[in-house]
Design an enzyme around this catalytic site. Structure first.
Site, PDB file in Angstrom:
ATOM      1  N   ASP A  67      -1.568 -13.504  -2.144  1.00 19.13           N
ATOM      2  CA  ASP A  67      -0.134 -12.918  -2.139  1.00 19.13           C
ATOM      3  C   ASP A  67       0.237 -12.500  -0.670  1.00 19.13           C
ATOM      4  OD1 ASP A  67      -1.972 -10.760  -2.064  1.00 19.13           O
ATOM      5  OD2 ASP A  67      -1.610  -9.863  -4.089  1.00 19.13           O
ATOM      6  N   ASP A 136      -2.855  -0.508 -12.745  1.00 19.08           N
ATOM      7  CA  ASP A 136      -2.143  -1.267 -13.911  1.00 19.08           C
ATOM      8  C   ASP A 136      -2.827  -2.383 -14.557  1.00 19.08           C
ATOM      9  OD1 ASP A 136      -1.429  -3.092 -12.144  1.00 19.08           O
ATOM     10  OD2 ASP A 136       0.871  -2.584 -12.399  1.00 19.08           O
ATOM     11  N   HIS A 138      -3.366  -5.400 -12.514  1.00 18.74           N
ATOM     12  CA  HIS A 138      -3.041  -6.360 -11.910  1.00 18.74           C
ATOM     13  C   HIS A 138      -3.836  -7.027 -10.936  1.00 18.74           C
ATOM     14  CE1 HIS A 138      -1.184  -3.923  -8.355  1.00 18.74           C
ATOM     15  NE2 HIS A 138      -1.685  -4.640  -7.726  1.00 18.74           N
ATOM     16  N   GLU A 143       1.735  -8.563 -12.258  1.00 18.48           N
ATOM     17  CA  GLU A 143       1.967  -7.302 -12.783  1.00 18.48           C
ATOM     18  C   GLU A 143       1.760  -7.501 -14.350  1.00 18.48           C
ATOM     19  OE1 GLU A 143       1.714  -4.794 -11.234  1.00 18.48           O
ATOM     20  OE2 GLU A 143       3.104  -4.741  -9.661  1.00 18.48           O
TER      21      GLU A 143
HETATM   22  C1  GLP Z   1      -2.491  -4.883  -4.049  1.00 15.88           C
HETATM   23  C2  GLP Z   1      -2.914  -6.188  -3.771  1.00 15.88           C
HETATM   24  C3  GLP Z   1      -4.099  -6.673  -4.809  1.00 15.88           C
HETATM   25  C4  GLP Z   1      -4.900  -5.383  -4.771  1.00 15.88           C
HETATM   26  C5  GLP Z   1      -4.513  -4.064  -5.274  1.00 15.88           C
HETATM   27  C6  GLP Z   1      -5.461  -3.086  -5.162  1.00 15.88           C
HETATM   28  O1  GLP Z   1      -1.289  -4.661  -5.086  1.00 15.88           O
HETATM   29  N1  GLP Z   1      -2.066  -7.181  -3.846  1.00 15.88           N
HETATM   30  O2  GLP Z   1      -4.621  -7.843  -4.516  1.00 15.88           O
HETATM   31  O3  GLP Z   1      -6.088  -5.757  -5.824  1.00 15.88           O
HETATM   32  O4  GLP Z   1      -3.441  -3.739  -4.341  1.00 15.88           O
HETATM   33  O5  GLP Z   1      -5.311  -2.410  -4.040  1.00 15.88           O
HETATM   34  P1  GLP Z   1      -6.496  -1.334  -3.478  1.00 15.88           P
HETATM   35  O6  GLP Z   1      -7.817  -2.467  -3.160  1.00 15.88           O
HETATM   36  O7  GLP Z   1      -6.037  -0.716  -2.225  1.00 15.88           O
HETATM   37  O8  GLP Z   1      -6.864  -0.190  -4.721  1.00 15.88           O
END
Ligand code: GLP
Length: 251
Positions: A67, A136, A138, A143
């Site tokens: 993404d 959440d 995702h 989402e």
């Molecule tokens: C963002 C990314 C996800 C990732 C998520 C969790 O939303 N688009 O790919 O898994 O954050 O982030 P973290 O690993 O910092 O908790």
């Protein structure tokens, strides 16, 4: 789904790197799906170490990132382009022309998303996809409520996600982009293997629902239950609400 519980963030990162290395040794021209966020940072550090100390070779690897924020120029400090270059690509011998990350600055987002899907297909599909998970549930930026069959497209970010990511934007939620381009859940699920990583107590609800809850669009990560080769590596804190017995790794 293979669930492996490890002690902490470091062991999660080392085990994930071990799996990536095995795949890379087996198939030097691996097509690797990559994630951003703080979760895979330890994995990337370990891969860099393996490259520098053990000669792990990325010269034939192709990567596709999950993404990117819409509206951030590639050189913005918080773009996922910058994240990937700083935390992985500039430290390994990957060929820059084999790196694919959605471009959040294109005018025709729809056409760009179609192009991204075509590129993945042209490279023979993703061999191994790395995933983190949002609080959440995702994956990528899919989402809750995302279609379980979705493809690469633009998505509106949930308020919770923007709040979580505000820490990277000086704590100011108004600076966090409202939209992102993300591979769809359908795109992610088509990868030949998946590794989902989670660490820390703030992921325990999402992991409980993903691993032991029903498949539902309200928990996009739960869709990995239908994947034939999904591995979930979680540390003890992230696994603390799981009720069934799982494999452990003490390495
Ligand atoms: C963002 C990314 C996800 C990732 C998520 C969790 O939303 N688009 O790919 O898994 O954050 O982030 P973290 O690993 O910092 O908790």
């Amino acid at each position: 789904m293979r669930v492996i519980i490890v002690e902490n963030y470091d062991s999660m990162s080392r085990l994930a790197a071990k799996f990536v290395k095995e795949e890379l040794v087996r198939k030097p021209d691996l097509v690797l799906g990559l994630a951003t966020g703080s979760t895979p940072l330890g994995l990337y550090k370990e891969l860099i170490r393996m490259h520098k100390e053990e000669g792990l070779d990325f010269s034939k690897v192709t990567t596709f990132n999950l993404d990117e924020y819409v509206g951030l120029p590639k050189n913005h400090p918080e773009s996922y382009h910058t994240f990937m270059w700083e935390n992985l690509f500039k430290h390994i011998n990957i060929n820059p022309s084999n790196i694919y990350i959605p471009d959040g600055t294109v005018e025709d987002i729809e056409a760009h998303c179609v192009w991204y899907e075509e590129k993945i297909a042209e490279k023979g599909g993703i061999d191994l996809q790395i995933l983190g998970i949002g609080r959440d549930g995702h994956i990528g930026f899919n989402e809750p409520g995302s279609s379980l069959a979705s493809r690469t497209r633009i998505k509106t970010l949930a308020r919770e996600t923007r709040e979580d990511n505000a820490r990277f934007f000086g704590g100011d939620i108004s600076k966090v982009p409202k939209y992102a381009i993300t591979m769809g859940i359908g795109t992610i699920i088509e990868s030949k293997k998946l590794i989902l990583l989670a660490s820390g107590a703030n992921k325990r609800d999402a992991i409980k629902k993903t691993v032991e809850g029903p498949i539902t669009a309200m928990v996009p990560a739960s869709m990995i239950q239908i994947h034939p080769m999904a591995i979930v590596i979680v540390d003890q804190e992230a696994a603390s609400l799981l009720e069934r017995e799982y494999e452990t790794w003490e390495g």
